[in-house]
Design a protein around this motif. Structure first.
Motif, PDB file in Angstrom:
ATOM      1  N   LYS A  75      54.723  42.566  31.675  1.00  0.00           N
ATOM      2  CA  LYS A  75      55.466  43.817  31.595  1.00  0.00           C
ATOM      3  C   LYS A  75      55.714  44.390  32.992  1.00  0.00           C
ATOM      4  CE  LYS A  75      55.244  48.497  29.673  1.00  0.00           C
ATOM      5  NZ  LYS A  75      54.409  49.467  28.906  1.00  0.00           N
ATOM      6  N   ALA A  76      54.695  44.339  33.855  1.00  0.00           N
ATOM      7  CA  ALA A  76      54.850  44.832  35.228  1.00  0.00           C
ATOM      8  C   ALA A  76      55.924  44.044  35.964  1.00  0.00           C
ATOM      9  CB  ALA A  76      53.519  44.732  35.974  1.00  0.00           C
ATOM     10  N   HIS A  77      55.959  42.736  35.749  1.00  0.00           N
ATOM     11  CA  HIS A  77      56.979  41.901  36.391  1.00  0.00           C
ATOM     12  C   HIS A  77      58.383  42.258  35.891  1.00  0.00           C
ATOM     13  CE1 HIS A  77      59.311  38.459  37.681  1.00  0.00           C
ATOM     14  NE2 HIS A  77      59.611  38.214  36.408  1.00  0.00           N
ATOM     15  N   LEU A  78      58.524  42.441  34.587  1.00  0.00           N
ATOM     16  CA  LEU A  78      59.838  42.758  34.023  1.00  0.00           C
ATOM     17  C   LEU A  78      60.351  44.107  34.517  1.00  0.00           C
ATOM     18  CD1 LEU A  78      59.349  41.509  30.358  1.00  0.00           C
ATOM     19  CD2 LEU A  78      60.590  40.379  32.211  1.00  0.00           C
ATOM     20  N   LEU A  79      59.439  45.069  34.637  1.00  0.00           N
ATOM     21  CA  LEU A  79      59.833  46.390  35.136  1.00  0.00           C
ATOM     22  C   LEU A  79      60.241  46.337  36.603  1.00  0.00           C
ATOM     23  CD1 LEU A  79      57.139  48.681  33.445  1.00  0.00           C
ATOM     24  CD2 LEU A  79      59.564  48.532  32.880  1.00  0.00           C
ATOM     25  N   SER A  80      59.621  45.443  37.354  1.00  0.00           N
ATOM     26  CA  SER A  80      59.919  45.362  38.788  1.00  0.00           C
ATOM     27  C   SER A  80      61.215  44.617  39.070  1.00  0.00           C
ATOM     28  CB  SER A  80      58.776  44.646  39.523  1.00  0.00           C
ATOM     29  OG  SER A  80      58.737  43.260  39.183  1.00  0.00           O
TER      30      SER A  80
END
Length: 236
Positions: A75-80
């Motif tokens: 999720k952190a990767h997708l948001l970034s």
């Protein structure tokens, strides 16, 4: 051993409550409430983990932590919106750490798992308390702005001193206990810094809002995951 650990942790939580009350004197009501909420959930998490260790369900807990942590990493990767090429090494390292952490929960004796988590809790808690009371010089502000040199030194001293109460119960000499405790502390610190670095690179404050006052599973368990994995790889 288990009664001794429980009594020591209750004593330290009492100290934490006193320090929290002292620090809250100059805080606004909403901020003070947030501090108490964080302490309360920290206590609940502690009970959950210790119950899992005592009842030999630590491997199941490790699997659950790993699955939720994987969701938070993705999720952190997708948001970034970072490229997949940059994310791939992070994913490989995380999966390797989780596999080693689960293996540690499976192979380590109950006493060793208790020692590790007990040390991580003491180190993590007193890093924050000593830093809030005495910290002036930041440790690595670009990665973790709240960590201080005073917090690190204070936590190392208290964790090492406390471990001396346990060495008769875990089959180690005093020297072995101190060396193991320091290894766990520095592994916990490195795990925390790596998790913080990834958050900064993704430009997020917390991995999620799952645990009130703490953030996500990785915000709360990053030190436990990394130190458990390293302990399993080197000591077992």
């Amino acid at each position: 051993m288990y009664v001794l650990i429980a009594n020591i942790l209750l004593l330290f939580f009492g100290i934490g409550a006193l320090v929290t009350g002292y620090l809250n004197k100059n805080c606004q009501v909403a901020q003070a409430r947030e501090h108490w909420l964080k302490l309360f959930f920290y206590f609940l998490i502690l009970i959950l983990v210790f119950f899992s260790i005592y009842t030999d369900y630590i491997r199941l807990l490790a699997i659950c932590i790993g699955i939720v942590g994987l969701y938070e990493i993705v999720k952190a990767h997708l948001l970034s919106k970072r490229s997949l090429l940059l994310f791939s090494p992070v994913l490989v390292v995380y999966l390797a750490l989780i596999a080693a952490f689960i293996d540690f929960g499976h192979r380590a004796s109950t006493e060793k798992v208790f020692l590790l988590y007990f040390t991580v809790v003491i180190f993590d808690g007193f890093s924050q308390l000593c830093g809030q009371l005495f910290g002036k010089r930041k440790l690595i502000p670009s990665i973790s702005p709240n960590k201080t040199t005073a917090g690190l030194v204070g936590a190392l001293v208290i964790a090492s001193s406390t471990s001396l109460f346990l060495f008769p119960s875990i089959g180690m000499s005093i020297a072995q206990t101190l060396m193991t405790t320091l290894f766990i502390c520095f592994s916990a610190l490195l795990g925390d810094l790596l998790a913080s670095w990834y958050k900064r690179s993704c430009q997020i404050k917390d991995y999620s809002t799952l645990i009130p006052g703490h953030g996500g599973i990785l915000d709360r368990f990053d030190s436990f995951i990394f130190s458990g994995a390293m302990y399993g790889l080197i000591y077992l």
